[in-house]
Design an enzyme around this catalytic site. Sequence first.
Site, PDB file in Angstrom:
ATOM      1  N   GLY A 123       0.801  -1.329  -0.135  1.00  0.00           N
ATOM      2  CA  GLY A 123       0.098   0.139  -0.042  1.00  0.00           C
ATOM      3  C   GLY A 123       0.836   1.459   0.000  1.00  0.00           C
ATOM      4  O   GLY A 123       1.933   1.404   0.331  1.00  0.00           O
ATOM      5  N   ALA A 175       0.816   6.623   4.086  1.00  0.00           N
ATOM      6  CA  ALA A 175       1.758   7.722   4.466  1.00  0.00           C
ATOM      7  C   ALA A 175       2.987   7.065   4.890  1.00  0.00           C
ATOM      8  O   ALA A 175       4.034   7.338   4.532  1.00  0.00           O
ATOM      9  CB  ALA A 175       1.022   8.688   5.545  1.00  0.00           C
ATOM     10  N   GLY A 233       4.153   3.797   4.628  1.00  0.00           N
ATOM     11  CA  GLY A 233       4.466   2.954   3.593  1.00  0.00           C
ATOM     12  C   GLY A 233       5.289   3.733   2.376  1.00  0.00           C
ATOM     13  O   GLY A 233       6.597   3.478   1.789  1.00  0.00           O
ATOM     14  N   ASN A 258      -1.620   1.339  13.652  1.00  0.00           N
ATOM     15  CA  ASN A 258      -1.980   1.918  14.884  1.00  0.00           C
ATOM     16  C   ASN A 258      -2.832   1.054  15.419  1.00  0.00           C
ATOM     17  O   ASN A 258      -3.604   0.130  14.854  1.00  0.00           O
ATOM     18  CB  ASN A 258      -2.703   3.193  14.521  1.00  0.00           C
ATOM     19  N   LYS A 277       2.417   2.883  22.652  1.00  0.00           N
ATOM     20  CA  LYS A 277       1.674   3.808  21.520  1.00  0.00           C
ATOM     21  C   LYS A 277       0.299   3.703  21.639  1.00  0.00           C
ATOM     22  O   LYS A 277      -0.294   5.015  21.150  1.00  0.00           O
ATOM     23  CB  LYS A 277       2.682   3.160  20.567  1.00  0.00           C
ATOM     24  N   ASN A 283      -5.586  10.803  19.400  1.00  0.00           N
ATOM     25  CA  ASN A 283      -6.473  10.551  18.149  1.00  0.00           C
ATOM     26  C   ASN A 283      -7.800  10.946  18.240  1.00  0.00           C
ATOM     27  O   ASN A 283      -8.274  11.911  17.468  1.00  0.00           O
ATOM     28  CB  ASN A 283      -6.330   9.163  17.635  1.00  0.00           C
TER      29      ASN A 283
END
Length: 278
Positions: free
Chosen positions: A9, A12, A14, A99, A183, A191
């Site tokens: 894919g 961002a 990748g 994530n 994380k 988020n």
Amino acid sequence: MTLTLHIVGTGAIGSLLAAGAERASHPYSIYSRHSSPDYVKVMSDDEQIVRVTALGSPLPRLTGNDVLVVPVKAYQVESALLQWRDLLSERTPVVLMHNGMGGAELARTLIPAQPLFVATTSHGALKERAELVRHTGAGETVLGFAPHYKVSNAQRNQVFDVFSSCLPPVRWHSNMQAALWQKLAVNAVINPLTALFDIPNGALLENRYQPQVSALCEETARVMTASGVTSTAPELINAVQEVARRTASNFSSMHQDVKHGRRTEIDAISGYIVQQAK
Ligand code: KPL
């Protein structure tokens, strides 16, 4: 031996990884979700542009000289693994990078024999348009075995070297379960709040958001500790504030998803914590 990097894919992270490989002259391929070739331009913080070409189908068969990196949204991990699993040799290492949680558990059922790693990165990357990704801030990459997986030191070093060339600096972590929870805790605060209040990450440092930040950290620390990764609310608040400061002008990935009417990763982030709490 240098492993050839294969990236699933053109998201961002990748694309950032592909641009790093291009810059380091590391052998790589990046695959577009569309069937025809595609390209992405990646702009670094000094405005230099690296152009990477993403390949379409058919996908290649991989060997032990390759590494497959899966930097997709949490809810795309299953379809990515299903798409690739018959193309992997039993020696091909797979690195999950997303994530939230749940990817390693899924991989254990879909590709049980594969050498499995997980990585997270604090490099900031923003997909501004389909063909433009901006590197918005330097960070570091943390890499380790997926929980309950262990592979040979030689293979571990090979995967480490790929990331050191393409997305440095890299830190090896011997307890990725703890690193992923850390994380997750940061993502579970930054988020959703940035998406709900329509603010950049740095705004979360303002006094008016502290009641929500503290309440989320309190709750997450309790679930985290009950899940075997000891933590406290003050530790998590510090971690959240540090990321909010370092990425102050960034808009979080969930803010971007909501803004563009895309599906969010809320189930793999907050949903996972609720599920663990139950
Ligand atoms: O990982 C992130 C995200 O936006 O998904 C943070 C760390 C919050 C940086 O924006």
